[in-house]
Enzyme design. Structure first.
Site, mmCIF file in Angstrom:
data_model
loop_
_atom_site.group_PDB
_atom_site.id
_atom_site.type_symbol
_atom_site.label_atom_id
_atom_site.label_comp_id
_atom_site.label_asym_id
_atom_site.label_seq_id
_atom_site.Cartn_x
_atom_site.Cartn_y
_atom_site.Cartn_z
ATOM 1 N NE ARG A 107 10.341 27.095 75.826
ATOM 2 C CZ ARG A 107 11.145 26.233 76.443
ATOM 3 N NH1 ARG A 107 12.195 25.755 75.793
ATOM 4 N NH2 ARG A 107 10.921 25.858 77.693
ATOM 5 C CB CYS A 140 19.478 25.484 71.369
ATOM 6 S SG CYS A 140 20.436 24.734 70.036
ATOM 7 C CG ASP A 166 19.966 39.727 79.327
ATOM 8 O OD1 ASP A 166 19.060 40.472 79.784
ATOM 9 O OD2 ASP A 166 20.061 38.526 79.640
ATOM 10 C CG ASP A 198 17.203 21.270 70.017
ATOM 11 O OD1 ASP A 198 17.125 20.161 69.446
ATOM 12 O OD2 ASP A 198 17.023 21.427 71.240
ATOM 13 C CG HIS A 214 12.669 20.717 72.157
ATOM 14 N ND1 HIS A 214 11.554 21.520 72.161
ATOM 15 C CD2 HIS A 214 13.439 21.165 73.184
ATOM 16 C CE1 HIS A 214 11.632 22.398 73.143
ATOM 17 N NE2 HIS A 214 12.773 22.203 73.775
ATOM 18 C CG LEU A 215 17.757 16.049 70.141
ATOM 19 C CD1 LEU A 215 18.880 15.463 69.301
ATOM 20 C CD2 LEU A 215 16.945 14.937 70.792
ATOM 21 N N GLY A 216 17.830 19.751 73.365
ATOM 22 C CA GLY A 216 18.641 20.590 74.237
ATOM 23 C C GLY A 216 18.925 19.993 75.602
ATOM 24 C CB ALA A 217 16.894 19.178 78.413
ATOM 25 C CD GLU A 254 9.535 22.090 69.411
ATOM 26 O OE1 GLU A 254 9.358 21.422 70.462
ATOM 27 O OE2 GLU A 254 10.492 22.855 69.258
ATOM 28 C CB ILE A 261 21.254 28.524 79.036
ATOM 29 C CG1 ILE A 261 20.481 27.477 79.857
ATOM 30 C CG2 ILE A 261 21.702 27.926 77.710
ATOM 31 C CD1 ILE A 261 19.170 27.049 79.242
#
Length: 526
Positions: free
Chosen positions: A232, A230, A171, A256, A279-282, A261, A152
């Site tokens: 966790r 977006c 990272d 998000d 939580h609309l990410g997917a 939740e 992602i």
């Protein structure tokens, strides 16, 4: 004929896949929990999204027949993984089916925050026409701080560059080669905080990433930074962020995901220029179609042929190999987990060496098991099936070497990790009855059995360590189970592995780190 229950809202195309593959399907989206309990024992497979809670009680009812749970999506928070594994039920997910959708949502949230679109929309609908109130900022030429460069994160970097943003990336597993391929500037975390105009996180929630962006991190940021999450809830400390917004340090945020939740209320909800979505990410038609089709194909393969893809709790191992590989699998997992928990820099390469009896076995599952555990502290998406791809995407070279000769042990596995700062190896063998043992760390001989709570210490070989350590743990009421020591030479570098009955953390850990002989103290969990 295997029978599958779909208990959440999945695309009708998933039903067609199951039927085309010769399975019987019951489509019951929105199934109440009590009804699921009453009928689950009649099915071989259960296909879900996030609404169905696959609890220990459900798995107990299902264990005599249910063989696989398939999650259409990446998260498996609604599945009791320990209970599923104990019941011998395979849990599968679809880790890459919604990557584009989630990345696009992060970019959309960033743009909404930059231009204050939700607040401007509400004001305009109310007839206020407050044109001068909503002064935004351009994305052009701004620095996007990207925390996490997996599938992602890499897509977000590409989209941001299309908007002519500069991307600085952090990272621990990002290699220089991979950074160059993505055209991003690889930086450490503090440098990212100092440079970024926008910060977006794309990591799992682990012990290492919980509260990663807290008051201390925010204080290191530019004035006027904007934060996007977006990934966790919990990666960004919500209370600390709210305080930073009140203080004027942070100009805006877009979230998000939240710690709690469904988020009926939250400390961020009443803050200015904070954009929130549920939580609309997917949540796009394309993503839901992709993950539904993938999970149906994967479950059908397993139920009809025994093939396993994207399993989170079972390796790809044949029935013939399983009994012989089982103790070696445990050893490989322990070696990988140990290395992953003590590695904090970007990985460049991973090498596994096999000596003696293990060299004659099917080694691929062992490599994948170790690799998955090695990278698990930084991504909950990685598993034995996708670990090689996960490493490849980050530019990590993975290799294996076989020595059929016997050395000091009848069988031996050595895992070596190379980072930008050091090369470290850890070796293990099997003792009587197939019991895994660590036999060396950093080429220092040490014999240890790993337990749930361990403390790994590197120290100078000087008097007083054992006494000082014992006093600190004793005063804290933490009992020592086992204590293993090893050293390079008299007065040189030394290591210690201590099993404790409780985790060593907080002030106790800091006191141990302050001992004059201690170079590093790291709590481990197995």
């Amino acid at each position: 004929m295997p029978r599958v229950l779909i208990s959440d809202k999945l695309s009708q195309e998933a039903v067609a896949v199951f039927e085309r593959r010769g399975l019987e399907v019951d489509f019951k989206p929105g199934l109440p929990a009590d009804e699921l309990l009453s009928i689950i024992g009649d099915y071989d497979g259960l296909a879900i999204r996030s609404a169905t809670k696959v609890t220990a009680a459900v798995l107990e009812k299902a264990k005599d027949r249910l063989r696989v749970v398939g999650r259409a999506g990446i998260g498996v928070d609604n599945i009791d993984m320990e209970a599923a594994t104990g019941a011998g039920i395979v849990v599968m997910n679809t880790p890459f089916g919604n990557s584009i959708t989630t990345a696009e949502h992060a970019v959309a949230m960033m743009m909404a925050c930059a231009r204050q679109i939700p607040a401007a929309d509400a004001s305009t609908r109310a007839g206020k026409w407050e044109k001068s109130r909503f002064m935004g900022v351009e994305l052009y030429g701004k620095v996007l701080g990207l925390v996490g460069v997996g599938n992602i994160g890499a897509i977000v970097a590409d989209r941001a560059q299309g908007l002519k943003m500069k991307v600085a990336a952090y990272d621990p597993f990002l290699s220089e080669e991979r950074a160059a391929a993505l055209n991003v500037e690889k930086v450490d975390f503090d440098t990212l905080l100092a440079k970024a105009d926008f910060i977006t996180v794309h990591t799992p929630l682990t012990d290492q990433t919980r509260d990663l962006i807290d008051a201390g991190a925010l204080a290191k940021c530019k004035d006027g930074v904007r934060i996007i999450n977006c990934a966790r809830g919990g990666i960004v400390n919500e209370a600390d962020l709210a305080a930073a917004i009140d203080a004027g340090k942070v100009a805006g945020a877009a979230f998000d995901v939240f710690v709690e939740e469904p988020a009926r209320e939250n400390v961020l909800f009443d803050k200015p220029n904070v954009v929130c979505t549920p939580h609309l990410g997917a949540a796009t038609e394309e993503a839901q179609e992709n993950v539904a089709l993938q999970v149906a194909e994967q479950m059908s393969d397993y139920l009809m042929t025994g093939a396993i893809t994207n399993a989170l709790n079972m390796p790809s191992i044949s029935a013939e190999d399983a009994p012989r590989l089982k103790p070696y699998m445990k050893l490989a997992c322990q070696l990988g987990s140990f290395a992953g928990q003590v590695t904090e820099n970007g990985l460049k390469s991973v090498t596994m060496e096999f000596e003696g009896a293990v060299a004659k076995l099917n080694r691929k599952p062992l490599v994948q098991a170790a690799l998955a555990e090695l990278m698990k502290p930084f991504s909950d998406a990685v598993n034995m099936v996708n670990a090689p791809l996960f490493a490849k995407d980050r530019g990590i070279d993975v290799s294996e070497t076989v020595h059929e000769r016997e050395g000091d042990y009848n069988t031996l596995i050595r895992l070596t990790v190379e980072t930008e700062d050091f090369t470290r190896s850890i070796s293990g063998t099997l003792f009587g009855g197939g019991l895994p043992r660590i036999v060396s760390i950093k080429d220092i001989s040490i014999e240890a059995e790993l337990s749930e709570h361990m403390l790994y210490i590197t120290n100078r070989d000087q008097p007083g360590l054992i006494g000082g350590l014992g006093t600190i743990l004793g005063d804290a009421g933490i009992n020592i189970g086992t204590f293993h020591l090893g050293r390079e030479s008299t007065g040189g570098d030394a290591i210690a592995l201590i099993a404790t009955d409780a985790p060593v953390e907080g002030a106790v850990l800091e006191a141990i780190k302050a001992l004059p002989q201690v170079i590093q103290a790291k709590p481990l969990k197995f």
